[in-house]
Enzyme design. Structure first.
Site, PDB file in Angstrom:
ATOM      1  N   LYS A   1       0.800  -1.224   0.000  1.00 35.06           N
ATOM      2  CA  LYS A   1       0.000   0.000   0.000  1.00 35.06           C
ATOM      3  C   LYS A   1       0.836   1.280   0.000  1.00 35.06           C
ATOM      4  O   LYS A   1       0.281   2.364  -0.186  1.00 35.06           O
ATOM      5  CB  LYS A   1      -0.989  -0.006   1.162  1.00 35.06           C
ATOM      6  CG  LYS A   1      -1.953  -1.173   1.142  1.00 35.06           C
ATOM      7  CD  LYS A   1      -2.763  -1.331  -0.140  1.00 35.06           C
ATOM      8  CE  LYS A   1      -3.821  -0.286  -0.286  1.00 35.06           C
ATOM      9  NZ  LYS A   1      -4.873  -0.681  -1.265  1.00 35.06           N
TER      10      LYS A   1
HETATM   11  N1  PMP Z   1      -3.011  -7.259   1.452  1.00 38.19           N
HETATM   12  C1  PMP Z   1      -2.940  -6.370   2.444  1.00 38.19           C
HETATM   13  C2  PMP Z   1      -2.186  -6.753   3.687  1.00 38.19           C
HETATM   14  C3  PMP Z   1      -3.563  -5.117   2.329  1.00 38.19           C
HETATM   15  O1  PMP Z   1      -3.474  -4.232   3.335  1.00 38.19           O
HETATM   16  C4  PMP Z   1      -4.285  -4.823   1.146  1.00 38.19           C
HETATM   17  C5  PMP Z   1      -4.967  -3.487   0.987  1.00 38.19           C
HETATM   18  N2  PMP Z   1      -6.061  -3.254   1.771  1.00 38.19           N
HETATM   19  C6  PMP Z   1      -4.362  -5.782   0.153  1.00 38.19           C
HETATM   20  C7  PMP Z   1      -3.699  -6.990   0.322  1.00 38.19           C
HETATM   21  C8  PMP Z   1      -5.217  -5.583  -1.092  1.00 38.19           C
HETATM   22  O2  PMP Z   1      -4.695  -4.685  -2.011  1.00 38.19           O
HETATM   23  P1  PMP Z   1      -5.668  -3.810  -2.931  1.00 38.19           P
HETATM   24  O3  PMP Z   1      -6.296  -2.767  -2.069  1.00 38.19           O
HETATM   25  O4  PMP Z   1      -4.747  -3.230  -3.946  1.00 38.19           O
HETATM   26  O5  PMP Z   1      -6.695  -4.703  -3.531  1.00 38.19           O
END
Ligand code: PMP
Length: 331
Positions: free
Chosen positions: A43
């Protein structure tokens, strides 16, 4: 290596071959080591992409304020970017997140507002609270920028520009498949579009966690919840937010918490990879994708963050027992 500031170290993460997943499938499975970003997760990219886009569009004033809703990692990424660039930050977070994430955000000097966990349809939902707070501040004449990671398309566009391009270059274009889970969808939408623009034969899969609605959405066309609430954090989605509208997915896999934890403990013991909860869903999804695509394929997934924030769940015998989940033999 010398650099002008910490933001230069977001992205350009290594691609690590995952030994056990590769051996059992006869494929080459790689994990993009996003836990190596300065804020410790994928992120950081979202935070930087959104802030750069807002600056370009004139939405952020010098020393201005950013408001965002986050389960933790976007907040950490935004705290890092905001501090490095001189912005103030306010985060709205559901109170079901692990305490370690809250501590990091407070210790980085951001303001934190904890709210009860509510579905998106409820006005008390953390995303809707953040939106309302930003609106109220702007109505009072205080120019505040709502980062809006779920709706703001700068999120997926930054992954298209950086994450997808890096994966293609690191594999010298020899990538057959990519999969990851969905939170905002920024990663999957960005990488799916970026890779397919470079080679439309590359297959893209959604790896969906327990309690999420994306497996049913991509297989049956309706976002319908499958399984009980997951212990994973930051992933799982019930609605088609803006960043998901542009997602380009060929196949979908469901990964339950038991499969997720089993592979996480294996990766710790067999390959020294100390990964966070969502990475278990991603790696297990990559194994399922490899089995469907057949031997000899090169498949990439995301190692989103590390295990340090999840001790209360991953290494807590009582908690694991209460959820009927496997307990690693070294606990
Ligand atoms: N894994 C973790 C640990 C996250 O914090 C997030 C984001 N909320 C994601 C995966 C998913 O990524 P995205 O928001 O790009 O779908």
């Amino acid at each position: 290596m010398m650099s002008s500031n910490v933001l230069d170290h977001i992205g350009n993460t290594p691609l690590i071959k995952l030994k056990y997943p590769s051996e059992i499938t006869g494929c080459e499975i790689y994990g993009k080591a996003e836990f190596m970003n300065p804020g410790g997760s994928i992120k950081d990219r979202t935070a930087l992409g959104i802030v750069l886009d807002a600056e370009e569009k004139g939405l952020l004033e010098t020393n201005g304020q950013i408001i965002e809703s986050s389960f933790g990692n976007t907040a950490i990424g935004l705290a890092l970017v905001a501090n490095a660039k001189g912005y103030k930050l306010k985060i709205v977070m559901p109170n079901i997140t692990v305490p370690s994430k809250r501590d990091i955000i407070r210790n980085m000097g951001a303001e934190l507002l904890l709210v009860d966990a509510k579905p998106y349809s409820d006005p008390g939902n953390y995303q809707r609270v953040a939106e309302r707070l930003a609106k109220e501040e702007n109505e009072k004449g205080n120019k505040v920028f709502w980062a809006s990671q779920f709706e703001n398309l700068a999120n997926y566009k930054f992954h298209e520009k950086t994450t997808a391009k890096e994966i293609f270059d690191q594999t010298e274009g020899q990538v057959d498949g990519f999969t990851c889970a969905i939170g905002t969808g920024g990663t999957l939408t960005g990488v799916s579009n970026g890779l397919k623009n470079l080679n439309r034969n590359i297959k893209i899969a959604c790896s969906d966690s327990q309690g999420s609605s994306m497996y049913n959405y991509f297989t049956k066309g309706t976002p319908e919840k499958k399984g009980n609430e997951s212990i994973t954090e930051g992933i799982g989605q019930a609605r088609i937010c803006n960043n998901l509208k542009y997602c380009n997915v060929d196949m979908s896999y469901y990964v339950d918490d038991k499969e997720c934890m089993e592979i996480l403990y294996k990766l710790i013991k067999n390959e020294g990879l100390f990964l966070g909860l969502s990475s278990g869903v991603n790696v297990m999804g990559a194994i399922k994708m490899a089995k469907e695509m057949g031997t000899g394929k090169k498949i990439v997934t995301i190692l989103c963050d590390d295990a340090n924030k999840y001790y209360d769940k991953m290494f807590n015998k009582k908690f694991l027992q209460s959820k009927n989940l496997p307990i690693p033999n070294w606990l």
